[in-house]
Design an enzyme around this catalytic site. Structure first.
Site, short mmCIF file in Angstrom:
data_model
loop_
_atom_site.label_atom_id
_atom_site.label_comp_id
_atom_site.label_asym_id
_atom_site.label_seq_id
_atom_site.Cartn_x
_atom_site.Cartn_y
_atom_site.Cartn_z
N SER A 96 99.43 -11.24 58.46
CA SER A 96 100.08 -10.83 57.22
C SER A 96 99.85 -11.86 56.11
O SER A 96 98.72 -12.26 55.86
CB SER A 96 101.58 -10.59 57.49
OG SER A 96 102.19 -9.90 56.45
N ASP A 218 101.36 1.08 60.34
CA ASP A 218 102.02 -0.10 59.81
C ASP A 218 102.66 0.27 58.49
O ASP A 218 101.98 0.53 57.50
CB ASP A 218 101.00 -1.23 59.62
CG ASP A 218 101.62 -2.51 59.06
OD1 ASP A 218 102.83 -2.50 58.78
OD2 ASP A 218 100.89 -3.51 58.93
N HIS A 246 104.16 -3.60 62.20
CA HIS A 246 103.49 -4.64 61.41
C HIS A 246 103.21 -5.91 62.20
O HIS A 246 102.54 -6.80 61.71
CB HIS A 246 104.35 -4.97 60.18
CG HIS A 246 103.73 -5.95 59.24
ND1 HIS A 246 102.48 -5.75 58.66
CD2 HIS A 246 104.18 -7.15 58.78
CE1 HIS A 246 102.19 -6.77 57.87
NE2 HIS A 246 103.20 -7.64 57.94
#
Length: 265
Positions: A96, A218, A246
């Site tokens: 991320s 996601d 995620h």
């Protein structure tokens, strides 16, 4: 304060190995997020784990809103760690926003990196004309309002939504635990930096072979983002994995390992 202390750096794996893998976590987690991934690389690699400043009680004392007002500040911390440990040609694995910080670091010091692996990463989370980032401005303002109003209540709803996998609630519980370990004011500040960042132009300057691993479902990073990154990063290769949520390195570790290993070899 040393860099090793500031970022709670740990050296693991085979210290005689020629190759080094650096794992970088995303928002709401810390280095423990890699506990099911990192050991798969211990035999053949030096492995570096660290916490971004503000991720937990250990690193919160070093957080400053003035310093950490953009992802470049976290990129600088990555470069500090590599310099402190005298590491070059590292393989950087980032989840991320942690992955995007690594990309910015690699753009600044390209010779310090050999390959990047970005897991469910995004250069921009806000929907724009012709770009589906996943969040509207209004949605983000409501999210920040909830964080500010009652942080721990917000965590209780946010963690299972982002983690998904409702049939395995232990994963959402683990995420809620690390998210709750953040100081609420620090979490809000970091969240705003991440969600309002826009590095779509920057990633076009990332020269390294870059594996983009993306879970199929996601809520935080739509499929559109992954295709955008593959088109924009000169040597980007997109690999979809059959995971939900995620944080696939927590909920689908085996799939993530299977995606990474061929790219390293």
């Amino acid at each position: 304060m040393t860099i090793v202390t500031r970022n709670n750096v740990r050296l693991l794996g085979n210290q005689q190995a020629d190759k080094t893998v650096v794992f970088a976590h995303g928002f709401g987690t810390d280095q423990t997020a890699w506990s099911a991934i990192a050991p798969a690389f211990y035999d053949d690699h030096k492995v570096v784990l660290f916490d971004y400043v503000g991720a937990n009680e250990k690193t919160a004392p070093y957080f400053s809103q003035k310093k950490y007002k953009q992802l470049y500040s976290y990129a600088d911390d990555i470069l500090d760690i590599l310099e402190e440990l005298a590491l070059k040609d590292v393989i950087f694995v980032g989840h991320s926003a942690g992955g995007m910080s690594g990309a910015l670091a690699a753009i600044q010091e390209p010779t310090w990196f050999s390959k990047l692996i970005l897991l469910n990463s995004s250069p921009c989370y806000v929907n724009q004309e012709g770009y589906v980032g996943g969040f509207s401005q209004e949605t983000l303002e409501e999210l920040f309002s909830q964080m500010e109003g009652n942080f721990h209540s917000w965590v209780g709803g946010f963690a299972p939504m982002i983690m998904a996998n409702p049939d395995q609630p232990q994963f959402a519980s683990a995420f809620a635990k690390t998210l709750s370990a953040m100081r609420p004011d620090v979490a809000l500040s970091i969240a705003k930096v991440i969600f309002y960042s826009d590095h779509r132009n920057d990633i076009a300057r990332l020269p390294h072979p870059t594996l983009l691993i993306q879970g199929q479902k996601d809520i935080a990073v739509p499929v559109h983002v992954s295709h955008f990154m593959e088109k924009t990063i000169p040597n980007g290769v997109l690999s979809f994995i059959d995971t939900e949520g995620h944080l696939p390195h927590i909920s689908g570790a085996d799939e993530v390992i299977k995606a990474i290993k061929p790219f390293l070899n």
